[in-house]
Motif scaffolding. Structure first.
Motif, PDB file in Angstrom:
ATOM      1  N   UNK A 168       0.841  -1.194   0.000  1.00 26.63           N
ATOM      2  CA  UNK A 168       0.000   0.000   0.000  1.00 26.63           C
ATOM      3  C   UNK A 168       0.883   1.255   0.000  1.00 26.63           C
ATOM      4  N   UNK A 172       0.439   5.423   1.042  1.00 30.86           N
ATOM      5  CA  UNK A 172      -0.377   6.455   1.648  1.00 30.86           C
ATOM      6  C   UNK A 172       0.306   7.805   1.462  1.00 30.86           C
ATOM      7  N   UNK A 216       0.527  11.721   3.097  1.00 33.05           N
ATOM      8  CA  UNK A 216       0.240  12.553   4.269  1.00 33.05           C
ATOM      9  C   UNK A 216       0.611  13.998   3.957  1.00 33.05           C
ATOM     10  N   UNK A 270      -3.941  10.836   6.837  1.00 30.97           N
ATOM     11  CA  UNK A 270      -3.378   9.728   6.061  1.00 30.97           C
ATOM     12  C   UNK A 270      -4.377   9.365   4.969  1.00 30.97           C
ATOM     13  N   UNK A 289      -5.155   7.039   1.645  1.00 33.01           N
ATOM     14  CA  UNK A 289      -4.801   5.847   0.879  1.00 33.01           C
ATOM     15  C   UNK A 289      -4.737   6.188  -0.606  1.00 33.01           C
ATOM     16  N   UNK A 320       4.107   7.342   2.304  1.00 32.17           N
ATOM     17  CA  UNK A 320       4.492   6.159   3.056  1.00 32.17           C
ATOM     18  C   UNK A 320       4.136   4.896   2.291  1.00 32.17           C
ATOM     19  N   UNK A 356      -0.366  -3.817   9.650  1.00 32.67           N
ATOM     20  CA  UNK A 356       0.090  -2.934   8.577  1.00 32.67           C
ATOM     21  C   UNK A 356       1.383  -2.276   9.034  1.00 32.67           C
ATOM     22  N   UNK A 357       2.498  -2.631   8.367  1.00 30.00           N
ATOM     23  CA  UNK A 357       3.809  -2.098   8.727  1.00 30.00           C
ATOM     24  C   UNK A 357       4.207  -1.012   7.747  1.00 30.00           C
ATOM     25  N   UNK A 358       4.750   0.087   8.256  1.00 26.13           N
ATOM     26  CA  UNK A 358       5.072   1.254   7.444  1.00 26.13           C
ATOM     27  C   UNK A 358       6.573   1.469   7.316  1.00 26.13           C
ATOM     28  N   UNK A 359       6.963   2.065   6.177  1.00 28.13           N
ATOM     29  CA  UNK A 359       8.289   2.605   6.051  1.00 28.13           C
ATOM     30  C   UNK A 359       8.357   3.979   6.687  1.00 28.13           C
ATOM     31  N   UNK A 360       9.537   4.619   6.618  1.00 27.81           N
ATOM     32  CA  UNK A 360       9.707   5.900   7.284  1.00 27.81           C
ATOM     33  C   UNK A 360       9.272   7.082   6.439  1.00 27.81           C
TER      34      UNK A 360
END
Lengths: 115, 116
Positions: free
Chosen positions: A35, A37, A39, A45, A47, A91, A103-107
């Motif tokens: 996914x 996102x 911001x 946030x 999608x 993201x 749901x794991x996010x990058x930085x």
């Protein structure tokens, strides 16, 4: 464990140009979802686009497309014809069964569109 | 259609105080989660719930408690606030079908918390 890597420094993009945001991931899952996102400075946030690990075609949503290379474990976001409103943090995220669908996010990648 | 509603939007706490961040969704989603966002760190998962009565820890659970008594609500409790908990907190929900891994999360507007 799942890990998302976004390492690009902040990017300046000329209005109407295309921009590619890099995302690589690591997972033990065979099936997973990817996914992106957005911001904006207002903080919400939003999608943008989704790609399933077994989808053979790259996902597209309007001006957004996802360049999915499964063997390289990369899921880069391409924004075509940049607009001033595209200035935001972006993201990359993923979820899969191995991570209990968390749901794991990058930085994140910062994009600034200049006129 | 309200979606995911978080309250309050802003909060200042003194060290040691307790408070509850509220999160409610009206989409009948089974899966709910709390994240914190700190500069340069992305969103990190605090706790999540796969349905009423079921919660589990995420990546950074220390200092936070959750419960899920109804499908709609998923409050986050800070028992004794610390300056390290200064952050922006996001609640999110997803439709918990068998295809959850391919389902996007819907986010609330966030709560900006400052602990002094």
């Amino acid at each position: 464990a799942q890990k998302i890597t976004q390492t690009q420094p902040g990017m300046f993009v000329q209005e109407k140009e295309a921009v590619t945001l890099d995302c690589t991931y690591d997972t033990s899952d065979q099936s997973y979802g990817l996914f992106w996102y957005k911001q904006p400075s207002s903080g919400e946030m939003i999608f943008l686009i989704y790609q399933g690990s077994y989808d053979e075609q790259n996902a597209t949503e309007g001006r957004y497309s996802l360049n999915f290379q499964k063997a390289r474990k990369s899921a880069n976001l391409v924004i075509s014809a940049s607009q001033l409103g595209d200035s935001a943090m972006y993201f990359c995220a993923m979820r899969g069964l191995y991570g209990n669908n968390r749901l794991a996010f990058g930085k994140g990648n910062q994009v600034v569109v200049i006129p | 259609n309200a979606g995911v509603t978080q309250t309050p939007k802003f909060q200042v706490l003194k060290t040691g105080q307790s408070m509850t961040l509220q999160c409610a969704q009206d989409m009948n989603h089974e899966y709910m989660s709390w994240y914190r966002q700190d500069p340069g760190m992305g969103l990190r998962l605090i706790h999540y719930s796969v349905g009423a009565g079921i919660t589990d820890q995420g990546e950074v659970p220390n200092g936070y408690n959750v419960s899920r008594s109804t499908t709609e609500d998923f409050p986050l409790r800070l028992l004794s606030a610390a300056p390290s908990q200064t952050s922006v907190y996001f609640c999110a929900s997803s439709h918990g079908t068998a295809d959850l891994m391919n389902t996007e999360a819907f986010f609330g507007q966030g709560t900006r918390l400052t602990v002094v």
